[in-house]
Design a protein around this motif. Structure first.
Motif, PDB file in Angstrom:
ATOM      1  N   GLN A  46      -3.012   0.491  -3.944  1.00 28.50           N
ATOM      2  CA  GLN A  46      -2.762  -0.807  -3.338  1.00 28.50           C
ATOM      3  C   GLN A  46      -2.560  -1.845  -4.423  1.00 28.50           C
ATOM      4  O   GLN A  46      -3.184  -1.765  -5.480  1.00 28.50           O
ATOM      5  CB  GLN A  46      -3.930  -1.229  -2.450  1.00 28.50           C
ATOM      6  CG  GLN A  46      -4.182  -0.333  -1.284  1.00 28.50           C
ATOM      7  CD  GLN A  46      -5.329  -0.829  -0.440  1.00 28.50           C
ATOM      8  OE1 GLN A  46      -5.992  -1.803  -0.768  1.00 28.50           O
ATOM      9  NE2 GLN A  46      -5.577  -0.159   0.670  1.00 28.50           N
TER      10      GLN A  46
ATOM     11  N   ARG B 201       0.840  -1.199   0.000  1.00 23.82           N
ATOM     12  CA  ARG B 201       0.000   0.000   0.000  1.00 23.82           C
ATOM     13  C   ARG B 201       0.872   1.244   0.000  1.00 23.82           C
ATOM     14  O   ARG B 201       1.758   1.405   0.822  1.00 23.82           O
ATOM     15  CB  ARG B 201      -0.894  -0.020   1.232  1.00 23.82           C
ATOM     16  CG  ARG B 201      -1.749   1.196   1.399  1.00 23.82           C
ATOM     17  CD  ARG B 201      -2.728   1.050   2.537  1.00 23.82           C
ATOM     18  NE  ARG B 201      -2.037   0.718   3.788  1.00 23.82           N
ATOM     19  CZ  ARG B 201      -2.673   0.368   4.894  1.00 23.82           C
ATOM     20  NH1 ARG B 201      -3.980   0.269   4.919  1.00 23.82           N
ATOM     21  NH2 ARG B 201      -1.993   0.098   5.987  1.00 23.82           N
TER      22      ARG B 201
ATOM     23  N   ASP C  81       3.251  -1.159   4.098  1.00 28.32           N
ATOM     24  CA  ASP C  81       3.225   0.213   3.600  1.00 28.32           C
ATOM     25  C   ASP C  81       4.567   0.558   2.969  1.00 28.32           C
ATOM     26  O   ASP C  81       5.623   0.318   3.549  1.00 28.32           O
ATOM     27  CB  ASP C  81       2.924   1.188   4.737  1.00 28.32           C
ATOM     28  CG  ASP C  81       1.501   1.052   5.247  1.00 28.32           C
ATOM     29  OD1 ASP C  81       0.615   0.807   4.424  1.00 28.32           O
ATOM     30  OD2 ASP C  81       1.283   1.192   6.459  1.00 28.32           O
TER      31      ASP C  81
END
Length: 83
Positions: free
Chosen positions: A22, A15, A47
């Motif tokens: 994403q 992400r 992330d």
């Protein structure tokens, strides 16, 4: 292949929070945080700071550096060498 020596590959969501992008891909990375994907399943989420949605090369916003005059500037600083 020998068993027990290879890392486990699983689906992981990568992400990019800056772009809201994403991507679901297979990876050996693991994360304690999870996210529910479009198919209704829950996957670990990693992330990332830069992805193809925000990298200047892929978005077309990269700047071209001015390289004209670099050789002349080098020769001016350090002198011209015999070729």
């Amino acid at each position: 292949m020998r068993s027990g020596i290879h890392p486990v590959s699983r689906p992981v969501v990568f992400r990019d929070r800056a772009a809201g992008f994403q991507m679901l891909a297979h990876s050996t990375l693991d994360s304690p945080s999870t996210v529910e994907w479009e198919d209704g399943a829950t996957y670990p989420v990693v992330d990332v700071e830069v992805s193809s949605a925000t990298h200047p090369f892929y978005t077309g916003t990269s700047r071209v550096m001015d390289t004209a005059g670099r050789v002349e500037r080098y020769e001016r600083r350090y002198g011209r060498t015999a070729r």
